[in-house]
Design an enzyme around this catalytic site. Structure first.
Site, PDB file in Angstrom:
ATOM      1  N   ASN A  11      -5.792   0.549  -4.349  1.00  0.00           N
ATOM      2  CA  ASN A  11      -4.414   0.736  -3.875  1.00  0.00           C
ATOM      3  C   ASN A  11      -3.735   1.612  -4.928  1.00  0.00           C
ATOM      4  OD1 ASN A  11      -1.845  -1.701  -2.932  1.00  0.00           O
ATOM      5  ND2 ASN A  11      -2.231   0.307  -2.132  1.00  0.00           N
ATOM      6  N   ASN A  64       7.471   3.359  -0.096  1.00  0.00           N
ATOM      7  CA  ASN A  64       6.269   3.714   0.650  1.00  0.00           C
ATOM      8  C   ASN A  64       6.140   5.227   0.733  1.00  0.00           C
ATOM      9  OD1 ASN A  64       5.320   1.136   1.155  1.00  0.00           O
ATOM     10  ND2 ASN A  64       6.353   0.950   3.118  1.00  0.00           N
ATOM     11  N   CYS A  73       5.726  -5.378  -3.887  1.00  0.00           N
ATOM     12  CA  CYS A  73       4.361  -4.842  -3.880  1.00  0.00           C
ATOM     13  C   CYS A  73       3.588  -5.541  -4.987  1.00  0.00           C
ATOM     14  CB  CYS A  73       4.363  -3.328  -4.100  1.00  0.00           C
ATOM     15  SG  CYS A  73       2.696  -2.631  -4.179  1.00  0.00           S
ATOM     16  N   ASN A  75       0.247  -5.648  -5.863  1.00  0.00           N
ATOM     17  CA  ASN A  75      -0.664  -4.809  -6.646  1.00  0.00           C
ATOM     18  C   ASN A  75       0.106  -3.862  -7.547  1.00  0.00           C
ATOM     19  OD1 ASN A  75      -3.139  -5.774  -5.898  1.00  0.00           O
ATOM     20  ND2 ASN A  75      -3.521  -4.230  -4.340  1.00  0.00           N
ATOM     21  N   ASN A 157       8.170  -9.592   1.298  1.00  0.00           N
ATOM     22  CA  ASN A 157       8.093  -8.666   2.424  1.00  0.00           C
ATOM     23  C   ASN A 157       7.344  -9.383   3.554  1.00  0.00           C
ATOM     24  OD1 ASN A 157       5.588  -8.664   1.194  1.00  0.00           O
ATOM     25  ND2 ASN A 157       5.481  -6.466   0.867  1.00  0.00           N
ATOM     26  N   ASN A 190       3.848  -5.997   7.782  1.00  0.00           N
ATOM     27  CA  ASN A 190       2.494  -5.705   7.313  1.00  0.00           C
ATOM     28  C   ASN A 190       1.529  -6.580   8.105  1.00  0.00           C
ATOM     29  OD1 ASN A 190       3.207  -4.052   4.760  1.00  0.00           O
ATOM     30  ND2 ASN A 190       4.422  -5.913   4.528  1.00  0.00           N
ATOM     31  N   GLU A 208      -0.638  -1.647   6.094  1.00  0.00           N
ATOM     32  CA  GLU A 208       0.676  -1.756   5.465  1.00  0.00           C
ATOM     33  C   GLU A 208       1.708  -0.947   6.246  1.00  0.00           C
ATOM     34  OE1 GLU A 208       1.254  -1.684   1.234  1.00  0.00           O
ATOM     35  OE2 GLU A 208      -0.912  -1.624   0.894  1.00  0.00           O
ATOM     36  N   ARG A 209       2.859  -1.548   6.454  1.00  0.00           N
ATOM     37  CA  ARG A 209       3.928  -0.845   7.174  1.00  0.00           C
ATOM     38  C   ARG A 209       4.328   0.406   6.391  1.00  0.00           C
ATOM     39  NH1 ARG A 209       9.362  -4.547   5.888  1.00  0.00           N
ATOM     40  NH2 ARG A 209       8.990  -4.606   3.647  1.00  0.00           N
ATOM     41  N   CYS A 217      -4.043  -4.835  -0.915  1.00  0.00           N
ATOM     42  CA  CYS A 217      -2.605  -5.119  -0.893  1.00  0.00           C
ATOM     43  C   CYS A 217      -2.409  -6.511  -1.469  1.00  0.00           C
ATOM     44  CB  CYS A 217      -2.048  -5.035   0.526  1.00  0.00           C
ATOM     45  SG  CYS A 217      -0.295  -5.499   0.631  1.00  0.00           S
ATOM     46  N   GLY A 218      -1.719  -6.579  -2.609  1.00  0.00           N
ATOM     47  CA  GLY A 218      -1.554  -7.856  -3.292  1.00  0.00           C
ATOM     48  C   GLY A 218      -0.740  -8.863  -2.516  1.00  0.00           C
TER      49      GLY A 218
END
EC number: 5.1.1.7
Length: 274
Positions: A11, A64, A73, A75, A157, A190, A208-209, A217-218
């Site tokens: 990522n 993003n 986020c 990660n 999120n 997401n 991911e959106r 994705c963490g």
């Protein structure tokens, strides 16, 4: 403008030091930077700023690749922790960072992995936000061509988690994009596809959106484990195997904080004129 490229399990991130630089980026600037042919290329852009609260070490803004600002986020936060140490912005091993969503604590471990206190998962539909009449462990969502059973949770999120039998057979992009803009998710969502190997190990693919399918994705890893534990399918310590690598997630349930631990990689430093 100076920047650093880092990645967490594939990522990839562009991280910008706005503590020692004056940075003002427009959405157009961000979209240009995200272009892998004409800009730099990234899954997310992370801007590290001075704190707004004396109890916090840094504030981080997260964007993003389509230029939209997002709340969290996982990660990326691990990479930020390594970044501020690498750039000698701090000498702490436990770092407090605020985002648009919340305040998280990151701990740099002796093996240079980073553990993140992600806070407690949020299952209340009103707080996710998720337009549904009442909380359930499993929801039914209708698409034009199929019916989806899923769990829904926020880790700062919104995440939609779908249990699948064989992850290789899933059309991640087509199904993920259809669910991303589902009317029940006013802030989009997401979408993750989870295959349970056993009670301590899962496989995960993530759409991911605003980005598309990513290597890792963490927050999605955290969300998948939270939903799996909430549904009685997983134990409290789980290895999440993503295309980019493995993240360890621990959650004791209820209102306890969830912890995510994983590695990060420094790629290079660069300079770009905007």
């Amino acid at each position: 403008m100076r920047f650093t490229k880092m990645n967490g399990l594939g990522n990839d991130f562009v991280i910008i030091d706005a503590v020692t630089q004056n940075i003002h980026l427009t959405s157009e600037n961000i979209r240009y930077l995200s272009d892998r042919f004409y800009g730099v290329g990234f899954d997310q852009l992370l801007i590290v700023e001075p704190p707004y609260d004396p109890a916090i070490d840094f504030h981080c803004r997260i964007y993003n690749s389509d230029g939209t600002e997002v709340n969290q986020c996982g990660n990326g936060m691990r990479c930020v922790a390594q970044f501020v140490c690498l750039k000698k912005l701090t000498n702490k091993r436990n770092i407090h960072i605020s985002t648009r969503a919340n305040h998280i604590i990151l701990s740099i471990m002796n093996d240079n992995r980073v553990s993140v206190n992600m806070g407690a998962p949020i299952f209340d539909p009103k707080l996710i936000p998720f337009y549904i009449s009442q909380y359930q462990k499993t929801y039914i969502l209708f698409l034009p061509t199929q019916i989806i059973l899923c769990g829904v949770v926020s880790m700062g999120n919104p995440h939609c988690i779908i249990l699948v039998e064989k992850i290789e057979n899933i059309q991640v992009t087509s199904l993920g994009s259809a669910l991303e803009d589902h009317h029940c998710f006013p802030e989009r969502v997401n979408v993750s596809f989870m295959q349970i190997i056993n009670c301590n190990n899962i496989r995960l693919r993530v759409y991911e959106r605003g980005v598309g399918e990513t290597q890792a994705c963490g927050t999605a890893a955290c969300a998948a484990v939270a939903v799996g534990i909430q549904q009685g399918l997983l134990y409290e310590s789980v290895n999440v195997n993503l295309p980019g690598g493995t993240i360890s997630v621990n959650w004791k349930g209820a209102s306890n904080a969830l912890y995510m631990t994983g590695s990060t990689s420094y790629v290079y430093d660069g300079y770009i004129n905007l």
